[in-house]
Design a protein around this motif. Structure first.
Motif, PDB file in Angstrom:
ATOM      1  N   ASP A 182     -19.684  14.170 -14.859  1.00 50.97           N
ATOM      2  CA  ASP A 182     -18.709  15.453 -15.567  1.00 50.97           C
ATOM      3  C   ASP A 182     -18.019  14.682 -16.748  1.00 50.97           C
ATOM      4  O   ASP A 182     -16.641  14.739 -16.504  1.00 50.97           O
ATOM      5  CB  ASP A 182     -18.179  16.391 -14.906  1.00 50.97           C
ATOM      6  CG  ASP A 182     -17.390  17.848 -15.105  1.00 50.97           C
ATOM      7  OD1 ASP A 182     -16.700  17.637 -16.450  1.00 50.97           O
ATOM      8  OD2 ASP A 182     -16.636  17.834 -14.501  1.00 50.97           O
ATOM      9  N   ALA A 208     -19.239  19.947 -21.981  1.00 52.39           N
ATOM     10  CA  ALA A 208     -17.678  20.789 -22.389  1.00 52.39           C
ATOM     11  C   ALA A 208     -18.250  21.103 -24.093  1.00 52.39           C
ATOM     12  O   ALA A 208     -17.491  19.685 -24.270  1.00 52.39           O
ATOM     13  CB  ALA A 208     -17.156  20.863 -22.076  1.00 52.39           C
ATOM     14  N   LEU A 222     -23.307  21.705 -14.806  1.00 52.82           N
ATOM     15  CA  LEU A 222     -23.108  21.522 -13.691  1.00 52.82           C
ATOM     16  C   LEU A 222     -24.516  22.023 -12.758  1.00 52.82           C
ATOM     17  O   LEU A 222     -24.730  21.549 -11.655  1.00 52.82           O
ATOM     18  CB  LEU A 222     -21.892  21.117 -13.001  1.00 52.82           C
ATOM     19  CG  LEU A 222     -21.197  20.511 -14.397  1.00 52.82           C
ATOM     20  CD1 LEU A 222     -19.429  20.334 -13.969  1.00 52.82           C
ATOM     21  CD2 LEU A 222     -21.203  18.873 -13.651  1.00 52.82           C
ATOM     22  N   HIS A 261     -16.395  22.913 -25.940  1.00 54.28           N
ATOM     23  CA  HIS A 261     -15.844  23.878 -26.283  1.00 54.28           C
ATOM     24  C   HIS A 261     -14.126  23.257 -26.325  1.00 54.28           C
ATOM     25  O   HIS A 261     -12.772  23.927 -26.561  1.00 54.28           O
ATOM     26  CB  HIS A 261     -15.432  25.094 -25.883  1.00 54.28           C
ATOM     27  CG  HIS A 261     -15.394  25.026 -24.287  1.00 54.28           C
ATOM     28  ND1 HIS A 261     -14.228  25.666 -23.436  1.00 54.28           N
ATOM     29  CD2 HIS A 261     -16.141  25.008 -23.326  1.00 54.28           C
ATOM     30  CE1 HIS A 261     -14.237  25.133 -22.305  1.00 54.28           C
ATOM     31  NE2 HIS A 261     -15.570  24.374 -22.206  1.00 54.28           N
ATOM     32  N   LYS A 262     -13.599  22.036 -25.377  1.00 55.40           N
ATOM     33  CA  LYS A 262     -13.071  21.140 -25.687  1.00 55.40           C
ATOM     34  C   LYS A 262     -12.725  20.224 -26.920  1.00 55.40           C
ATOM     35  O   LYS A 262     -12.639  20.341 -27.662  1.00 55.40           O
ATOM     36  CB  LYS A 262     -12.916  20.870 -24.346  1.00 55.40           C
ATOM     37  CG  LYS A 262     -13.028  21.843 -22.896  1.00 55.40           C
ATOM     38  CD  LYS A 262     -12.432  21.294 -21.083  1.00 55.40           C
ATOM     39  CE  LYS A 262     -13.060  21.905 -20.390  1.00 55.40           C
ATOM     40  NZ  LYS A 262     -12.296  22.379 -19.986  1.00 55.40           N
ATOM     41  N   ASN A 313      -9.251  17.340 -14.831  1.00 52.74           N
ATOM     42  CA  ASN A 313      -8.293  18.224 -15.782  1.00 52.74           C
ATOM     43  C   ASN A 313      -6.764  18.607 -14.898  1.00 52.74           C
ATOM     44  O   ASN A 313      -6.616  19.324 -15.276  1.00 52.74           O
ATOM     45  CB  ASN A 313      -8.775  19.344 -15.618  1.00 52.74           C
ATOM     46  CG  ASN A 313      -9.785  20.331 -14.244  1.00 52.74           C
ATOM     47  OD1 ASN A 313     -10.516  19.296 -13.010  1.00 52.74           O
ATOM     48  ND2 ASN A 313      -9.067  21.321 -13.501  1.00 52.74           N
ATOM     49  N   SER A 362     -17.016  23.917 -10.151  1.00 51.61           N
ATOM     50  CA  SER A 362     -18.008  24.222 -10.857  1.00 51.61           C
ATOM     51  C   SER A 362     -19.185  22.840  -9.955  1.00 51.61           C
ATOM     52  O   SER A 362     -20.088  22.866 -10.719  1.00 51.61           O
ATOM     53  CB  SER A 362     -18.187  23.782 -12.336  1.00 51.61           C
ATOM     54  OG  SER A 362     -16.623  22.878 -12.470  1.00 51.61           O
ATOM     55  N   ASN A 386     -21.502  26.472 -21.228  1.00 53.22           N
ATOM     56  CA  ASN A 386     -20.235  25.805 -21.195  1.00 53.22           C
ATOM     57  C   ASN A 386     -20.768  24.850 -19.526  1.00 53.22           C
ATOM     58  O   ASN A 386     -21.869  24.704 -19.909  1.00 53.22           O
ATOM     59  CB  ASN A 386     -19.218  26.716 -19.596  1.00 53.22           C
ATOM     60  CG  ASN A 386     -20.083  27.670 -19.144  1.00 53.22           C
ATOM     61  OD1 ASN A 386     -20.888  27.249 -18.608  1.00 53.22           O
ATOM     62  ND2 ASN A 386     -19.272  28.857 -18.944  1.00 53.22           N
ATOM     63  N   THR A 387     -19.724  24.055 -19.407  1.00 55.74           N
ATOM     64  CA  THR A 387     -19.762  23.533 -18.454  1.00 55.74           C
ATOM     65  C   THR A 387     -20.557  23.284 -17.132  1.00 55.74           C
ATOM     66  O   THR A 387     -21.362  22.288 -16.753  1.00 55.74           O
ATOM     67  CB  THR A 387     -18.510  21.915 -18.017  1.00 55.74           C
ATOM     68  OG1 THR A 387     -17.872  22.595 -19.612  1.00 55.74           O
ATOM     69  CG2 THR A 387     -19.232  20.650 -18.055  1.00 55.74           C
ATOM     70  N   THR A 388     -20.332  23.865 -16.492  1.00 57.35           N
ATOM     71  CA  THR A 388     -20.489  25.087 -15.416  1.00 57.35           C
ATOM     72  C   THR A 388     -21.562  25.101 -15.669  1.00 57.35           C
ATOM     73  O   THR A 388     -22.126  24.477 -14.182  1.00 57.35           O
ATOM     74  CB  THR A 388     -19.577  26.307 -15.253  1.00 57.35           C
ATOM     75  OG1 THR A 388     -18.146  25.977 -15.216  1.00 57.35           O
ATOM     76  CG2 THR A 388     -20.076  26.477 -13.583  1.00 57.35           C
ATOM     77  N   ALA A 425      -7.342  21.421 -22.424  1.00 54.00           N
ATOM     78  CA  ALA A 425      -8.086  21.021 -21.251  1.00 54.00           C
ATOM     79  C   ALA A 425      -8.606  21.844 -21.265  1.00 54.00           C
ATOM     80  O   ALA A 425      -9.493  21.929 -20.551  1.00 54.00           O
ATOM     81  CB  ALA A 425      -7.090  20.153 -19.734  1.00 54.00           C
ATOM     82  N   ALA A 481     -16.207  16.841 -19.252  1.00 54.68           N
ATOM     83  CA  ALA A 481     -16.111  17.975 -19.650  1.00 54.68           C
ATOM     84  C   ALA A 481     -14.026  17.808 -20.113  1.00 54.68           C
ATOM     85  O   ALA A 481     -14.504  17.934 -21.577  1.00 54.68           O
ATOM     86  CB  ALA A 481     -15.262  18.821 -18.620  1.00 54.68           C
ATOM     87  N   GLN A 482     -14.081  16.663 -19.487  1.00 53.51           N
ATOM     88  CA  GLN A 482     -12.083  16.495 -20.112  1.00 53.51           C
ATOM     89  C   GLN A 482     -12.368  15.439 -21.205  1.00 53.51           C
ATOM     90  O   GLN A 482     -11.316  14.453 -21.189  1.00 53.51           O
ATOM     91  CB  GLN A 482     -11.338  15.731 -18.514  1.00 53.51           C
ATOM     92  CG  GLN A 482     -10.750  17.675 -18.024  1.00 53.51           C
ATOM     93  CD  GLN A 482     -10.134  18.148 -19.458  1.00 53.51           C
ATOM     94  OE1 GLN A 482      -9.293  18.165 -20.059  1.00 53.51           O
ATOM     95  NE2 GLN A 482     -10.526  19.272 -18.689  1.00 53.51           N
ATOM     96  N   HIS A 491     -14.213  19.537 -10.011  1.00 49.42           N
ATOM     97  CA  HIS A 491     -13.944  20.774  -9.914  1.00 49.42           C
ATOM     98  C   HIS A 491     -14.598  21.491  -9.279  1.00 49.42           C
ATOM     99  O   HIS A 491     -15.166  21.227  -8.981  1.00 49.42           O
ATOM    100  CB  HIS A 491     -13.850  20.910 -11.570  1.00 49.42           C
ATOM    101  CG  HIS A 491     -13.589  22.160 -12.558  1.00 49.42           C
ATOM    102  ND1 HIS A 491     -14.490  23.370 -12.224  1.00 49.42           N
ATOM    103  CD2 HIS A 491     -12.986  22.596 -12.831  1.00 49.42           C
ATOM    104  CE1 HIS A 491     -13.695  24.424 -12.984  1.00 49.42           C
ATOM    105  NE2 HIS A 491     -12.421  23.855 -13.645  1.00 49.42           N
TER     106      HIS A 491
HETATM  107  C1  PLP Z   1     -13.147  18.102 -14.979  1.00 43.98           C
HETATM  108  C2  PLP Z   1     -13.905  19.713 -15.541  1.00 43.98           C
HETATM  109  N1  PLP Z   1     -15.350  19.943 -14.869  1.00 43.98           N
HETATM  110  C3  PLP Z   1     -15.547  21.032 -15.631  1.00 43.98           C
HETATM  111  C4  PLP Z   1     -14.997  22.192 -16.095  1.00 43.98           C
HETATM  112  C5  PLP Z   1     -15.810  23.133 -16.048  1.00 43.98           C
HETATM  113  O1  PLP Z   1     -16.044  23.115 -17.846  1.00 43.98           O
HETATM  114  P1  PLP Z   1     -16.279  24.885 -18.294  1.00 43.98           P
HETATM  115  O2  PLP Z   1     -15.093  26.232 -18.524  1.00 43.98           O
HETATM  116  O3  PLP Z   1     -16.635  24.605 -19.876  1.00 43.98           O
HETATM  117  O4  PLP Z   1     -17.190  25.331 -17.341  1.00 43.98           O
HETATM  118  C6  PLP Z   1     -13.786  21.898 -15.709  1.00 43.98           C
HETATM  119  C7  PLP Z   1     -12.697  22.876 -17.518  1.00 43.98           C
HETATM  120  O5  PLP Z   1     -11.888  23.085 -17.803  1.00 43.98           O
HETATM  121  C8  PLP Z   1     -13.130  21.257 -16.328  1.00 43.98           C
HETATM  122  O6  PLP Z   1     -11.449  20.460 -16.479  1.00 43.98           O
END
Ligand code: PLP
Length: 380
Positions: A171, A194, A76, A196-197, A146, A99, A71-73, A7, A173-174, A97
């Motif tokens: 989002d 994301a 977002l 990278h996940k 997450n 982010s 990245n996702t951050t 995750a 990401a997961q 999250h």
């Molecule tokens: C639900 C969720 N949103 C956002 C993020 C941030 O992702 P990133 O590390 O790619 O910026 C994560 C990271 O684990 C996440 O689990």
């Protein structure tokens, strides 16, 4: 070593992803979109092909509407600030999250509402609708948590947002690569992912889809290799959101990761991860003194299983798992304090086991044995 921290980022990447990363550096390592020479054009093509792969996975009609980010951050932040810099009310959920929470708190000041999920981490879409105000401009929701893996009904929340003419940012990401996602069918205006996940790309990759015709305010301006005579940021996507040199080798490798996911099938990957998560849940449930958080049924979650062991703090447990059993997990708050407050674990956090495509039943069984031994104090 057993890696159960997917995750955070997937550690094992498909061989084709590793090959593409190296080949991109060796064969096309020029600046994408910054020249008319053959190498620059080849680099641009690699980025474009990765955009096509993202578009195919998420039902996006035009790959040009996807901006790659680090990245996702970053995605977002671009979406949240891009919508809210001019003001307006925003709704988020208590499973978000940091982010999402941090940029929202900063940019929306006190014009935000947090819709609370239940103790299993599931949001009732009717509560989202009830939180809508006259000036609500944006609803933000993650697809899967997450912290405890809970899956939100984004189709229903998207329907509500669209019915009220409110922008919907999801989002994923997961969930990207493990749950079906279609921006058209699910009324998604903005999608942050994301790379990278579970999309199997390298770290330093992610992206933002922006619905055709939606013009975000920018938080970053600069060279785009287009309309260079103008001192204003271009309006057209993806240039509007992609300033500066991109991480072409990593983006090319992400494209390969997505092609790998599509070849296997999101459904097949989900089935594998659900089987492992279900085994973890059942096994933990049978160890006295272990609490499992999140939805009771594995059907309502991705491959994230968070637990606590009575009498032990989560950080200590993850250290023992690492040092005495060679098992990598994450503990603490996972950058999501609102979610921990919701499920009742703000004080101690949780020990999070997150499975991925490359995990096996034996990995899971060894994790269960380790936790059982830690509970009994028999690990040294
Ligand atoms: C639900 C969720 N949103 C956002 C993020 C941030 O992702 P990133 O590390 O790619 O910026 C994560 C990271 O684990 C996440 O689990």
């Amino acid at each position: 070593m057993i890696y159960l921290d997917n995750a955070a980022t997937t550690f094992q990447k498909p061989p084709a992803v590793q090959r593409t990363l190296c080949e991109a550096m060796r064969r096309y390592g020029a600046n994408a979109g910054r020249g008319g020479h053959k190498l620059s054009i080849a680099a641009s093509e690699m980025v474009y092909k990765a955009g096509e792969a993202v578009a195919e996975l998420f039902g996006i009609q035009d790959p040009a509407n996807i901006a790659f980010t680090l990245n996702t951050t970053m995605a977002l932040n671009m979406a949240i600030k891009g919508v809210l810099l001019k003001g307006g009310h925003v709704i988020i959920t208590s499973m978000e999250h940091n982010s999402v929470a941090r940029p929202v708190v900063r940019v929306a000041k006190n014009r935000y509402t947090v819709v609370r999920a239940n103790r299993q981490g599931i949001v009732n879409p009717a509560d989202v609708e009830a939180a809508i105000q006259d000036d609500t401009r944006l609803i933000v929701c993650n697809h899967a948590s997450n912290v405890c893996g809970s899956i939100q009904d984004i189709s229903e929340i998207g329907r509500i947002a669209s019915g009220h003419g409110i922008l919907f940012l999801v989002d994923v990401a997961q969930s990207g690569g493990v749950l079906p996602i279609n921006v058209e069918k699910q009324h998604i205006d903005l999608l942050a992912f994301a790379g990278h996940k579970s999309l199997m790309g390298p770290q330093g990759t992610g992206g933002l889809y922006v619905r055709e015709g939606l013009e975000l305010d920018t938080i970053l301006e600069g060279g785009t290799g287009s309309q260079s005579e103008s001192l204003s940021q271009p309006i057209n996507m993806p240039d509007r959101l992609m300033s500066g040199t991109v991480n072409m080798p990593a983006i090319a490798a992400l494209g390969e990761g997505i092609r790998f996911v599509r070849k296997l099938g999101v459904g097949a990957i989900a089935a594998h991860e659900m089987k492992l998560a279900g085994r973890l849940m059942e096994g933990f449930g049978n160890i006295e003194g272990v609490t499992v958080y999140g939805p009771e049924s594995v059907k309502n979650r991705v491959g994230v299983v968070s637990i606590n062991i009575d009498g032990l703090d989560s950080i200590t447990v993850s250290q023992i798992l690492d040092q005495d059993f060679g098992i990598c997990v994450r503990s603490g708050l996972h950058c999501a304090p609102l979610a921990h407050e919701t499920i009742g674990t703000l004080e101690n956090g949780t020990v999070r086991f997150s499975v991925g495509y490359y995990n096996t039943q034996s990995d899971v069984d060894r994790a269960l044995t380790a936790v059982s031994k830690i509970k009994k104090g028999k690990y040294v």
